[in-house]
Design an enzyme around this catalytic site. Structure first.
Site, PDB file in Angstrom:
ATOM      1  N   TYR A 124       0.813  -1.272   0.167  1.00  0.00           N
ATOM      2  CA  TYR A 124      -0.311  -0.415  -0.256  1.00  0.00           C
ATOM      3  C   TYR A 124       0.372   1.167  -0.237  1.00  0.00           C
ATOM      4  O   TYR A 124       0.347   2.585  -0.020  1.00  0.00           O
ATOM      5  CB  TYR A 124      -1.194   0.092   0.941  1.00  0.00           C
ATOM      6  N   LYS A 192       2.033 -13.905   5.594  1.00  0.00           N
ATOM      7  CA  LYS A 192       2.475 -14.944   4.642  1.00  0.00           C
ATOM      8  C   LYS A 192       3.816 -14.793   4.628  1.00  0.00           C
ATOM      9  O   LYS A 192       4.470 -14.824   4.007  1.00  0.00           O
ATOM     10  CB  LYS A 192       1.797 -14.642   3.801  1.00  0.00           C
ATOM     11  N   ASP A 225      -3.991 -16.700   5.068  1.00  0.00           N
ATOM     12  CA  ASP A 225      -4.922 -18.299   4.767  1.00  0.00           C
ATOM     13  C   ASP A 225      -5.142 -18.595   5.788  1.00  0.00           C
ATOM     14  O   ASP A 225      -6.893 -18.885   5.487  1.00  0.00           O
ATOM     15  CB  ASP A 225      -3.980 -19.262   3.310  1.00  0.00           C
ATOM     16  N   ASP A 249      -6.460  -4.777   5.248  1.00  0.00           N
ATOM     17  CA  ASP A 249      -7.763  -4.325   4.548  1.00  0.00           C
ATOM     18  C   ASP A 249      -8.190  -5.321   3.815  1.00  0.00           C
ATOM     19  O   ASP A 249      -9.763  -5.444   3.924  1.00  0.00           O
ATOM     20  CB  ASP A 249      -6.647  -3.841   2.388  1.00  0.00           C
TER      21      ASP A 249
END
Ligand code: NAD
Length: 363
Positions: A124, A192, A225, A249
């Site tokens: 971002y 992740k 995930d 987000d």
């Protein structure tokens, strides 16, 4: 002492929402000194920008803003009022509580989560290289020289993901401080890191260090995930979640969906020297001036502001009054009725009146 707050009226349904929410917040008895300012498409013609300098000046004075929804003008080169505020005041923490209230349609009945999203770094940050431009070609050449095994099919666009020790330290510390202050038991860091070792891996390494300073709060890590599945299957296991910008987000909308959608989702953008409170939803311009839309999210953003200002008791009373009105399901707007065409739905101001009546022990 009255709290000085910049009240940004917004556009579309923003002004009617914030005016009604202001009446509700005032009904708690807490004293405010409002600096009422305008921003949004309605002031563009006059000032040439949706965010006139006097709005920023006001917040430089008060350090606290309560903002109504604002339409993002398309094709003006202006990114958004939120981005401008975030940058100007370094509001690095985006806080989104997601809680089930009885009476709000949701498949779940026991969610009470707070998602803390880092607000300034990650993909971002806006560090992007457009496909085909000379700088991008040069960057790809450089990457190939440094990492010969890198697979980049040309032409390609490149976005850069910076995650720093400073940015991670302060957001994780914020999450633990929030947990400690609000009597929460667990902080879960979400990334992740198994794939992005030098960015998300760094996030975890720094988070573990910060967590050591809070022995009374449990700390754990869940990959993003897996977190998506966990949130859908057993959201009640989670308490405070902290994560980099992009995952935040996405997961914050997922969490809003779990508890009944945008109509009840408040948010806060907080830094070391200021804070801005708002509803997560937008300006719903098609309902402008119709006294129709749901004021709950804006009112709950006022509840977050009361807590930030140290007005715990007023915040708790306000949340209880909202929860009671919503649970009764009588004086609520169309979107909270089982049938959206239910003729007994009330307008924005009548729902605000009902919350005020509860706060004052009437109704
Ligand atoms: P929106 O949130 O305004 O509307 C999406 C849907 O939700 C619409 O169907 C709308 O009618 C409904 N809705 C929204 N708020 C509601 C409420 N309080 N009660 C009942 N129904 C409600 O999103 P959008 O239409 O994508 O965006 C409109 C404008 O708002 C855009 O310019 C967007 O950029 C801007 N926006 C601003 C903010 C902000 O100020 N924080 C956030 C999101 C979008």
């Amino acid at each position: 002492m009255a709290h000085a707050v910049t009240l940004i009226r917004g556009d579309g349904t923003g002004p009617e929402l914030i005016e009604n929410a202001r009446r509700v917040v005032e009904a708690t008895g807490v004293q405010f000194e409002w600096d009422v300012v305008d921003a949004g498409v309605d002031v563009m013609e006059q000032y040439g920008t949706p965010l006139p300098e006097n709005v920023l000046d006001s917040m430089r004075r008060t350090h606290v803003a309560w903002k109504a929804p604002i339409t993002t003008p398309i094709g003006t080169g202006f990114r958004s009022v939120n981005v401008a505020f975030r940058k100007e005041f370094d509001l690095y923490a985006n806080v989104r509580p997601a809680k089930t209230y009885k009476g709000v349609r949701s498949k779940y009945d026991n969610i009470d989560l707070v998602l803390v999203r880092e607000n300034t770094e990650d993909l971002y940050a806006g560090i992007e290289f457009e496909q085909g431009l000379p700088d991008t070609v040069e960057l790809i050449d450089w990457i190939r020289r440094k990492q010969p095994k890198a697979v980049i099919y040309e032409p390609a666009g490149i976005s850069i993901k910076p995650i720093s020790i400073k940015g991670t330290e302060r957001i994780v510390k914020f999450a633990f401080e929030y947990a400690a202050k609000n009597n929460r038991k667990k902080v879960t860091a979400v990334t992740k890191a198994n794939i992005m070792k030098y960015t998300d891996g760094l996030f975890y390494a720094v988070a573990r260090e910060v967590a050591r300073n809070y022995p009374n709060i449990q700390y754990d890590e869940v990959l993003v995930d897996n977190m998506c599945m966990q949130l859908v299957q057993k959201p009640e296991l989670y308490d405070v979640l902290v994560m980099p910008n992009l995952y935040g987000d996405i997961l914050s909308d997922l969490c809003a969906g779990l508890v009944g959608g945008l109509g009840v989702a408040p948010g806060a953008n907080i830094g070391d020297h200021g804070a801005m409170f708002e509803a997560v939803h937008g300006s719903a311009p098609k309902y402008k001036g119709q006294n129709k839309v749901n004021p709950t999210a804006v009112i709950l953003s006022g509840m977050l502001m009361l807590r930030y200002l140290g007005e715990e008791d007023a915040a708790t009373r306000l949340e209880k009054a909202v929860a009671t009105v919503v649970a009764e399901g009588k004086s609520v707007t169309y979107d909270m009725k089982p049938d959206r065409n239910d003729p007994t739905a009330v307008g924005t101001s009548q729902m605000a009146d009902a919350v005020i009546a509860k706060l004052q022990g009437r109704g």
